[in-house]
Structure formats: C-alpha cells, structure tokens
Design a protein around this motif. Sequence first.
Motif, PDB file in Angstrom:
ATOM      1  N   GLY A 197       0.812  -1.205   0.000  1.00 29.30           N
ATOM      2  CA  GLY A 197       0.000   0.000   0.000  1.00 29.30           C
ATOM      3  C   GLY A 197       0.848   1.260   0.000  1.00 29.30           C
ATOM      4  O   GLY A 197       0.559   2.231  -0.707  1.00 29.30           O
ATOM      5  N   LEU A 198       1.910   1.255   0.800  1.00 23.46           N
ATOM      6  CA  LEU A 198       2.816   2.408   0.842  1.00 23.46           C
ATOM      7  C   LEU A 198       3.531   2.581  -0.490  1.00 23.46           C
ATOM      8  O   LEU A 198       3.633   3.706  -1.006  1.00 23.46           O
ATOM      9  N   ALA A 219       1.064   4.029  -3.001  1.00 24.41           N
ATOM     10  CA  ALA A 219       0.782   5.445  -2.759  1.00 24.41           C
ATOM     11  C   ALA A 219       1.915   6.323  -3.280  1.00 24.41           C
ATOM     12  O   ALA A 219       1.671   7.351  -3.938  1.00 24.41           O
ATOM     13  N   ALA A 249       1.684   8.929  -6.530  1.00 24.62           N
ATOM     14  CA  ALA A 249       2.079  10.332  -6.385  1.00 24.62           C
ATOM     15  C   ALA A 249       3.128  10.701  -7.426  1.00 24.62           C
ATOM     16  O   ALA A 249       3.066  11.770  -8.045  1.00 24.62           O
ATOM     17  N   GLU A 274     -12.009   0.430  -5.948  1.00 24.69           N
ATOM     18  CA  GLU A 274     -11.347   0.205  -4.667  1.00 24.69           C
ATOM     19  C   GLU A 274     -11.337  -1.280  -4.304  1.00 24.69           C
ATOM     20  O   GLU A 274     -10.334  -1.803  -3.798  1.00 24.69           O
TER      21      GLU A 274
END
Length: 255
Positions: free
Chosen positions: A7-8, A11, A15, A195
Amino acid sequence: MKYLQRGLQLALLLASGLFQVTFVLPRLSYQQRGAKIKQWSLKLIAVFDLQLEIHGQINTQAGNLLYAGNHISWLDIFALKSQFHSGFVAKSEIAGWPLVGRLCQGAGTFFINRQRIKDTKLVNEQISAAMRAGECISFFPEGTTSNGRQVLPFKGSLIQAVMNSGGTIQPFYLNYTLNGKQTDLAAYIDDISFEQSMHTLMKHSGLVFHLYYLPPISITGKTRAELTGELQHVIEQQHHAFMLQYADTQPKQLG
C-alpha cells in the motif's frame, strides 16, 4: 505487513505518476514519453507482484499500428504499457476513476462514449491523425471488460481509423492465471468498485499476465466488417488454445 508495504509503495508510485503526467510528460517527445511510461508501468505491476509471460514478438518501434485485443481489467492498460508505447482508447467512465483516470489521461488516452455517434467519429479522426504521424494506438473492440472465460462480440467502429491512416492492425490476446489456472481475480466486471478491485489484487501474489502477439492483419482490399470479423476470429482462436491449456474444464469447440 506485506499488504501495508504494498500500500505504501503504491501510494508513493501514484504520487510520482501524477507528478510526471502533470509536469514531466508534456515536455517530452513521443519516444521519451513512451520510455517514461514503460518504466512507471513496470514499477506498478511489480507492486502487484504481477508476473509477465510474453508469447511471440513484434516490432515495438514500428509506427502507424492499431493494437487491438480483448479486455479483462483496468490493469490490462498498464501491463500493456509496460511492453509497448501507444495511446489508448478507453470508455469515458475511466476518466472519472480515482487517480487512475488522471494517469490514463496524462499518458495519452482517448476517452470515448460509444453511445454517442459524434464521439466515435471525433475519436476516429484523432486516432487517424496520430497514426498518420507515426504513433501507435491501442483499443479494446469488446468495448467493455469480461471475466476472461470468453471473448465478447467485437465492435468495429474504431477500425475505421486504421483504414483512414493506411496502417496495420496488430492483434493481441491477454489473460490471467493463478497457480497455473485461468483466473478472474483481476477481472473488473459486474458491480465491483475500483477500490474493491485494487484491494483484491493487493492481497494476492503470483498472478500471471499472459500476452500473445498475433500475426498482423493487413487492411488492403477489406471492408471494416471483414476486418472486424478477421480480428475477432484470430483472437477467439488464441482464446480457445489458451483455455485448453489453462482452464479447469475444457471449453466448447468453436463453431
């Protein structure tokens, strides 16, 4: 822990992608954009632990090609972009997807509402101009996604673009396996939300993306209907061969 780590990574990658499509890609040449997008797409599929199996070869540097194949998931677009550079034609709903819509738009996607004839005509004109300039375009003639267990009927309206540009159709076939069997794990169908799809893919490892490059189709002397029929036939043949190898139960013989 692995889910949180992914997940990190996702993300941070999203970005980075938003920054690139906003500030970097607009300043680059067509070839430079392709290299950047390929690099980013390879990182994205690595986050999902998506393994690639490529069957056959094509000249990915050739221009004026219309890539056309079946469609299963939003992930298809990025898996394909990790292999060759092209603009994409996608349904207008994708433009509204969180983050991914913006990334697709910034990476050169043409959005179309197939219910509006004017939309189809305008996109055909845009695609033709891009292909005459030496670019490649990809589209999914099913017009929607499937579960991967069948190939849906093709819509041939966008084939007019390659006829106008005097280019060549490069068919491809794609599907997914998990533990050696065809799977609909990546399928973006029915009422599943973006999602939910993302969450499902993040939880699993070992998903394999199979991409088959099929023989190119010449447009010479053929009508749009004939080209659409030939394209559907070659992709259905490959689908049948794929399912014979990877399905839990064998599919019915093609008629």
